[in-house]
Design a protein around this motif. Structure first.
Motif, PDB file in Angstrom:
ATOM      1  N   SER A   1      14.478  18.291   1.614  1.00 61.27           N
ATOM      2  CA  SER A   1      14.708  19.730   1.679  1.00 61.27           C
ATOM      3  C   SER A   1      15.694  20.022   2.809  1.00 61.27           C
ATOM      4  CB  SER A   1      13.386  20.449   1.951  1.00 61.27           C
ATOM      5  OG  SER A   1      13.605  21.806   2.246  1.00 61.27           O
TER       6      SER A   1
ATOM      7  N   VAL B   1       7.838  27.643  -6.976  1.00 60.83           N
ATOM      8  CA  VAL B   1       9.072  27.097  -7.529  1.00 60.83           C
ATOM      9  C   VAL B   1       9.217  27.572  -8.964  1.00 60.83           C
ATOM     10  CG1 VAL B   1       7.987  24.926  -8.278  1.00 60.83           C
ATOM     11  CG2 VAL B   1      10.448  24.982  -7.819  1.00 60.83           C
TER      12      VAL B   1
ATOM     13  N   TRP C   1      14.697  27.099  -8.315  1.00 57.55           N
ATOM     14  CA  TRP C   1      14.596  27.885  -7.093  1.00 57.55           C
ATOM     15  C   TRP C   1      13.224  27.655  -6.478  1.00 57.55           C
ATOM     16  CZ3 TRP C   1      18.524  31.214  -5.434  1.00 57.55           C
ATOM     17  CH2 TRP C   1      19.576  31.396  -6.321  1.00 57.55           C
TER      18      TRP C   1
ATOM     19  N   ILE D   1      15.531  28.126  -1.361  1.00 52.40           N
ATOM     20  CA  ILE D   1      16.417  26.997  -1.632  1.00 52.40           C
ATOM     21  C   ILE D   1      16.658  26.914  -3.140  1.00 52.40           C
ATOM     22  CG2 ILE D   1      15.874  25.660   0.437  1.00 52.40           C
ATOM     23  CD1 ILE D   1      13.944  23.964  -1.211  1.00 52.40           C
ATOM     24  N   ARG D   2      17.818  26.321  -3.493  1.00 50.81           N
ATOM     25  CA  ARG D   2      18.191  26.218  -4.904  1.00 50.81           C
ATOM     26  C   ARG D   2      18.586  24.781  -5.221  1.00 50.81           C
ATOM     27  NH1 ARG D   2      22.605  29.956  -8.182  1.00 50.81           N
ATOM     28  NH2 ARG D   2      21.906  29.342 -10.256  1.00 50.81           N
ATOM     29  N   TRP D   3      18.063  24.256  -6.331  1.00 52.07           N
ATOM     30  CA  TRP D   3      18.367  22.916  -6.817  1.00 52.07           C
ATOM     31  C   TRP D   3      19.574  22.985  -7.746  1.00 52.07           C
ATOM     32  CZ3 TRP D   3      17.381  18.028  -5.861  1.00 52.07           C
ATOM     33  CH2 TRP D   3      17.599  17.068  -6.857  1.00 52.07           C
TER      34      TRP D   3
ATOM     35  N   SER E   1      20.814  18.106  -5.359  1.00 48.67           N
ATOM     36  CA  SER E   1      20.128  18.336  -4.084  1.00 48.67           C
ATOM     37  C   SER E   1      19.747  19.810  -3.962  1.00 48.67           C
ATOM     38  CB  SER E   1      21.033  17.933  -2.917  1.00 48.67           C
ATOM     39  OG  SER E   1      22.177  18.754  -2.886  1.00 48.67           O
ATOM     40  N   TRP E   2      18.837  20.072  -3.013  1.00 49.83           N
ATOM     41  CA  TRP E   2      18.441  21.432  -2.687  1.00 49.83           C
ATOM     42  C   TRP E   2      19.425  21.983  -1.664  1.00 49.83           C
ATOM     43  CZ3 TRP E   2      14.891  24.053  -5.337  1.00 49.83           C
ATOM     44  CH2 TRP E   2      13.905  23.344  -6.028  1.00 49.83           C
TER      45      TRP E   2
END
Length: 186
Positions: A46, A55, A64, A73-75, A79-80
């Motif tokens: 993260s 999530v 998200w 955070i966004r995938w 990666s995040w």
């Protein structure tokens, strides 16, 4: 011609039944174990040290997560990435309608504190929308129809969140709808 089952047949069936059940149970556990072994979890780092509470995945390449301290955070499939948040309140639930539109519940766990709001991704950035009371969960049916529950029940009509009376005698924890007319809250 139907008649009573001879005693020897009952005995043979009775003796074979436990062996058959054991065999079926053994095979069933092998099937479940074999299937379970095909799933694998992968730890992904993260970009923040904050804890996350919810999530929502739109696709394998778009997810998200929201959490403590207003963390978002966004995938992107690899990666995040950290996303700017309009709040420092704990984010408790997230629901996305599309890659550019989503909602999250902001507020201190249990409804204590003054940061109770719902935040909305409006296509470019997350915006803070003030709501009465504390919320715990939400479900958005589309851009013009959504529900939030917690200390009260709110309905989104595309412009505003309004309070809706329900027969619930206490705080609701979760809400989900299958269409604009059929939903559940607990």
């Amino acid at each position: 011609v139907a008649g009573p089952i001879p005693r020897g047949c009952k005995m043979a069936f009775s003796k074979a039944l436990p062996l058959t059940l054991v065999l079926i149970l053994c095979l069933a556990s092998l099937i479940v174990s074999a299937q379970a072994e095909t799933y694998g979890w992968t730890k992904v780092s993260s970009p923040t040290s904050e804890s996350f509470s919810s999530v929502y995945a739109l696709s394998p390449n778009d997810a998200w997560a929201v959490g403590f301290g207003g963390s978002i955070i966004r995938w992107d499939g690899a990666s995040w990435k950290k996303v700017e948040s309009p709040t420092t309140a704990n984010l408790q639930a997230v629901d996305m309608i599309s890659p550019n539109e989503g909602w999250a519940i902001a507020g201190d766990i249990g409804g204590w504190g003054n940061n109770n709001s719902i935040i909305r991704l409006d296509g470019t950035s997350w915006q803070n929308l003030s709501v009465p009371g504390f919320m715990k969960a939400l479900h958005m049916i589309n851009s013009n129809d959504g529900w939030a529950v917690g200390g009260s029940t709110l309905h989104w009509d595309g412009t505003n969140w309004t309070n809706v009376e329900t027969p619930a005698t206490g705080s609701l924890e979760s809400v989900d709808f299958v269409n604009p007319n059929d939903g559940w809250a607990v």
